[in-house]
Write a protein that holds these residues in place. Structure first.
Motif, PDB file in Angstrom:
ATOM      1  N   ASP A  47      10.228  19.801   8.891  1.00  0.00           N
ATOM      2  CA  ASP A  47      10.572  18.496   9.475  1.00  0.00           C
ATOM      3  C   ASP A  47      12.070  18.314   9.669  1.00  0.00           C
ATOM      4  O   ASP A  47      12.496  17.326  10.255  1.00  0.00           O
ATOM      5  N   ARG A  48      12.918  19.261   9.166  1.00  0.00           N
ATOM      6  CA  ARG A  48      14.364  19.062   9.218  1.00  0.00           C
ATOM      7  C   ARG A  48      14.981  19.828  10.396  1.00  0.00           C
ATOM      8  O   ARG A  48      14.412  20.815  10.860  1.00  0.00           O
ATOM      9  N   PRO A  49      16.157  19.387  10.865  1.00  0.00           N
ATOM     10  CA  PRO A  49      16.759  20.065  12.031  1.00  0.00           C
ATOM     11  C   PRO A  49      17.389  21.411  11.667  1.00  0.00           C
ATOM     12  O   PRO A  49      17.713  21.671  10.512  1.00  0.00           O
ATOM     13  N   THR A  50      17.586  22.236  12.681  1.00  0.00           N
ATOM     14  CA  THR A  50      18.276  23.524  12.532  1.00  0.00           C
ATOM     15  C   THR A  50      19.742  23.271  12.172  1.00  0.00           C
ATOM     16  O   THR A  50      20.355  22.339  12.716  1.00  0.00           O
ATOM     17  N   PRO A  51      20.357  24.084  11.274  1.00  0.00           N
ATOM     18  CA  PRO A  51      21.768  23.872  10.916  1.00  0.00           C
ATOM     19  C   PRO A  51      22.682  23.869  12.151  1.00  0.00           C
ATOM     20  O   PRO A  51      22.475  24.654  13.088  1.00  0.00           O
ATOM     21  N   PRO A  52      23.713  22.980  12.143  1.00  0.00           N
ATOM     22  CA  PRO A  52      24.533  22.750  13.352  1.00  0.00           C
ATOM     23  C   PRO A  52      25.255  24.004  13.868  1.00  0.00           C
ATOM     24  O   PRO A  52      25.419  24.150  15.077  1.00  0.00           O
ATOM     25  N   HIS A  53      25.671  24.938  12.978  1.00  0.00           N
ATOM     26  CA  HIS A  53      26.406  26.103  13.499  1.00  0.00           C
ATOM     27  C   HIS A  53      25.514  26.980  14.378  1.00  0.00           C
ATOM     28  O   HIS A  53      25.986  27.625  15.315  1.00  0.00           O
ATOM     29  N   SER A 259      11.837  30.748  11.228  1.00  0.00           N
ATOM     30  CA  SER A 259      11.199  29.427  11.328  1.00  0.00           C
ATOM     31  C   SER A 259      11.401  28.566  10.100  1.00  0.00           C
ATOM     32  O   SER A 259      11.705  27.373  10.207  1.00  0.00           O
ATOM     33  N   LYS A 260      11.191  29.146   8.910  1.00  0.00           N
ATOM     34  CA  LYS A 260      11.229  28.335   7.685  1.00  0.00           C
ATOM     35  C   LYS A 260      12.606  28.420   7.028  1.00  0.00           C
ATOM     36  O   LYS A 260      13.139  27.426   6.554  1.00  0.00           O
ATOM     37  N   SER A 261      13.179  29.632   6.988  1.00  0.00           N
ATOM     38  CA  SER A 261      14.444  29.824   6.266  1.00  0.00           C
ATOM     39  C   SER A 261      15.580  29.014   6.885  1.00  0.00           C
ATOM     40  O   SER A 261      16.510  28.613   6.194  1.00  0.00           O
ATOM     41  N   TYR A 262      15.544  28.811   8.217  1.00  0.00           N
ATOM     42  CA  TYR A 262      16.642  28.116   8.909  1.00  0.00           C
ATOM     43  C   TYR A 262      16.138  26.898   9.680  1.00  0.00           C
ATOM     44  O   TYR A 262      16.824  26.425  10.590  1.00  0.00           O
TER      45      TYR A 262
END
Ligand SMILES: Cc1ncc(COP(=O)(O)O)c(C=O)c1O
Length: 428
Positions: A47-53, A259-262
């Motif tokens: 449910d969380r977004p991908t890290p910005p970098h 998919s899950k790790s990031y």
């Protein structure tokens, strides 16, 4: 005018059962349309977004016209090289980026096409059960037979969980696996593994892989190990790679995914690494099916693998805190269950008094009455009956709320003993 033309699906479609989660999905959809606030703990969708970098690199790569052409089906060389470096640093496993790494459009795509490239009519695949449906049905679509091997003792599947020990008893499973390998004729061709496991969240230690690799080599069986939850680990547990076992690369491949790790589920970026012959089978069949992933996604994937990996532990920590809220909460309301060491799921035995109802009806009842969606264990095969899979995909506050709503409906806490009337008179 001719009559209505009859359109028929291919015969292989008859081997696919109706989608077991369809009724739950339908009810959830209806409830949402009626503006009911369903707390959705059914699907393992981060449910969380991908890290910005990573997003930033994607924007740059997408803006570069050179990335708009067809890419390379098995993945661009720089990405495969970075996967090899990552595996060396992380697991001490040497991989040749040219022959032992294939990039996939999500690991689901890779696992499906691997089945098609390696299995066919007359072949048998062994799948531990309960199972993640694609491990069974991609082999079935390929025309192979599937034999499931129960992970828990089939005579007492709830026993470990009821003792408050939700762990996986590896020795019993290895015994059943060894028996299946020895007794089946023709010998199975493929063994599917998936640790940390979906749906049960069971984990293994490196000696498990040493034993499995020994068994598989002795019986001439190949292994597909699905490593989707390798980074979603708790309480200091570290998930081992099967490829770190000497000799594993002679018979095994491992699939992993961003998919899950990031939190990159929508980006569809996965990898197959390990045995050269199996990797080349996958690369060959993919060459016929696709032109590779969008190059911009591949470039962003390089950044994900190369950047400092603290972000991955932070993502795991979020799931760990949610796990604590869920497991503490369920135990508090009188629903005994033990904390998983990894994955995005809790695998929870149904309360005894509801087991006769079956996991499907029970999940529908929970959804209807408590507005909490979970997955019935039966959806992961017969060995999953009597359990529920609860995904940690809502925030802590919503999970706390879900527990309150479940408490309200199930009312599991033992009632206090009625106070016995004293036989003595009040004055005595
Ligand atoms: C065990 C397991 N393998 C594979 C996948 C698919 O992952 P991907 O997003 O890389 O296709 C999932 C997704 O839920 C999964 O749970």
């Amino acid at each position: 005018m001719r009559g209505k033309i009859k359109i028929e699906w291919a015969r292989r479609m008859d081997r696919l059962p109706p989608y077991l989660f369809a009724t739950i999905n339908e009810l959830r959809h209806k409830m949402r349309q009626a503006n009911r606030d369903v707390i959705d703990l059914a699907m393992g969708n981060p449910d969380r977004p991908t890290p910005p970098h990573i997003v930033k690199k994607m924007i740059e790569a997408v803006s570069d016209g050179r990335n708009h052409r067809y890419s390379v089906s098995k993945g661009i060389f720089n990405l495969r090289r970075d996967v090899a470096i990552y595996y060396k640093n992380r697991y001490g496993v040497e991989l040749n980026p040219n022959s032992e790494v294939v990039a996939c459009i999500g690991s689901k795509e890779g696992i499906s096409h691997m089945a098609l490239a390696m299995l066919g009519p007359g072949d048998t695949a062994l799948v531990p059960s309960p199972f993640f449906p694609i491990h069974v049905y991609t082999a079935i679509i390929a025309g192979a037979n599937v034999i499931t091997v129960p992970m828990n003792d089939p005579r007492a599947p709830h026993a470990a969980h009821e003792k408050g020990d939700g762990s996986f008893h590896v020795d019993g499973f290895l015994g059943r696996l060894s028996m299946a390998m020895k007794q089946l004729h023709p010998t199975p061709k493929m063994l599917y593994l998936n640790f940390p496991h979906n749906p049960t969240a069971y984990v293994v230690e490196p000696d498990f892989y040493t034993e499995v690799v020994k068994l598989a080599r002795k019986n001439g069986i190949c292994i597909i190990q699905d490593f989707a939850y390798k980074d979603i680990v708790f309480d200091g547990y570290r998930s081992p790679s099967i490829l770190a076992v000497p000799g594993a690369k002679d018979i095994a491949v491992e699939f992993f995914t961003l998919s899950k790790s990031y939190n990159m589920a929508g980006w569809r970026m996965g990898f197959c690494v390990g045995n050269e012959k199996m990797c080349s089978a996958l690369a060959k069949i993919k060459g016929y099916y696709d032109y590779g992933h969008f190059q911009a996604v591949q470039i962003a994937a390089i950044v994900a693998l190369r950047s400092p990996q603290e972000i991955v532990s932070e993502i795991a920590k979020i799931y760990e805190r949610r796990r604590n809220v869920l497991i503490d909460g369920l135990n508090r309301i009188g629903w005994p269950c033990s904390p998983p060491k990894a994955s995005m799921f809790a695998w929870v035995p149904m309360p005894r008094q509801y087991r006769k109802m079956g996991s499907m009806k029970f999940s529908l009842m929970l959804l209807e009455k408590s507005e909490v969606a979970v997955s019935p264990g039966k959806g992961f095969g017969d060995d999953g009956e009597g359990f529920l899979r609860i995904a940690l995909v809502e925030n802590e506050q919503r999970i706390r709320q879900a527990v309150r709503q479940i408490d309200h409906v199930l009312n599991l806490r033992p009632k206090p003993e009625p106070v016995k009337k004293s036989t003595r008179s009040a004055s005595s």
